[in-house]
Design a protein around this motif. Sequence first.
Motif, short mmCIF file in Angstrom:
data_model
loop_
_atom_site.label_atom_id
_atom_site.label_comp_id
_atom_site.label_asym_id
_atom_site.label_seq_id
_atom_site.Cartn_x
_atom_site.Cartn_y
_atom_site.Cartn_z
N SER A 68 0.82 -1.21 0.00
CA SER A 68 0.00 0.00 0.00
C SER A 68 0.86 1.27 0.00
N ASN A 69 2.12 1.15 0.38
CA ASN A 69 3.03 2.29 0.41
C ASN A 69 4.19 1.98 -0.54
N ARG A 70 3.98 2.26 -1.83
CA ARG A 70 4.96 1.88 -2.83
C ARG A 70 6.28 2.63 -2.70
N LYS A 71 6.25 3.87 -2.26
CA LYS A 71 7.50 4.63 -2.13
C LYS A 71 8.39 4.01 -1.05
N LEU A 72 7.80 3.66 0.09
CA LEU A 72 8.57 3.01 1.14
C LEU A 72 9.03 1.62 0.69
N GLN A 73 8.17 0.92 -0.01
CA GLN A 73 8.52 -0.40 -0.52
C GLN A 73 9.70 -0.32 -1.47
N LEU A 74 9.71 0.68 -2.33
CA LEU A 74 10.81 0.84 -3.28
C LEU A 74 12.11 1.19 -2.55
N ARG A 75 12.03 2.05 -1.53
CA ARG A 75 13.23 2.39 -0.76
C ARG A 75 13.80 1.16 -0.05
N ASP A 127 4.38 -0.33 -11.39
CA ASP A 127 3.12 -0.07 -10.70
C ASP A 127 2.93 1.41 -10.45
N GLU A 128 3.99 2.06 -10.01
CA GLU A 128 3.91 3.50 -9.74
C GLU A 128 3.60 4.27 -11.02
N LYS A 129 4.20 3.88 -12.11
CA LYS A 129 3.94 4.52 -13.40
C LYS A 129 2.49 4.30 -13.83
N LEU A 130 1.97 3.11 -13.63
CA LEU A 130 0.59 2.80 -13.97
C LEU A 130 -0.39 3.63 -13.14
N ILE A 131 -0.12 3.75 -11.85
CA ILE A 131 -1.00 4.54 -10.97
C ILE A 131 -0.97 6.01 -11.38
N ARG A 132 0.21 6.53 -11.71
CA ARG A 132 0.29 7.93 -12.15
C ARG A 132 -0.46 8.16 -13.45
N SER A 133 -0.39 7.22 -14.37
CA SER A 133 -1.11 7.38 -15.64
C SER A 133 -2.62 7.29 -15.43
N MET A 134 -3.03 6.45 -14.48
CA MET A 134 -4.48 6.35 -14.19
C MET A 134 -5.00 7.61 -13.51
#
Length: 138
Positions: A68-75, A127-134
Amino acid sequence: MLQRIQSIWLLLAAGFDAITFKVPFYNGDYLHDEVVAPVDLNAQTTLYLTIISVVTGVLAFATIFLFSNRKLQLRLVYLGLFLSLALLAIYLFLINEFNGGTVSIWAVFYFAMAVAFILAARGIRADEKLIRSMNRFR
């Protein structure tokens, strides 16, 4: 988003890390205090290798549940990648302390752990790119 591909990559990274406790990276004769003994270099050989390996494996497994927290997951995936590369560097450094020996075929698992972290980061970024495009369509 638990069913995403990065969850599989992170689970594989945790599995590869668990395998490193049993299979050797290097087999050889270790010279310590003028006594030569055959030793398998794996995650249980020294205390700091054990600690870093445990932290890397737990980090890979725990990161799966931060969908649910992709930024933290990526870090945390980048931290896991750094730790796995640090483990590889330590193993390569420790090879110099051996009198003679060979790199084991099981060393592939050690490199596969770093590759799994890279592929997990790639999936999270997708996933982050897909969410931003949506969000642009809203």
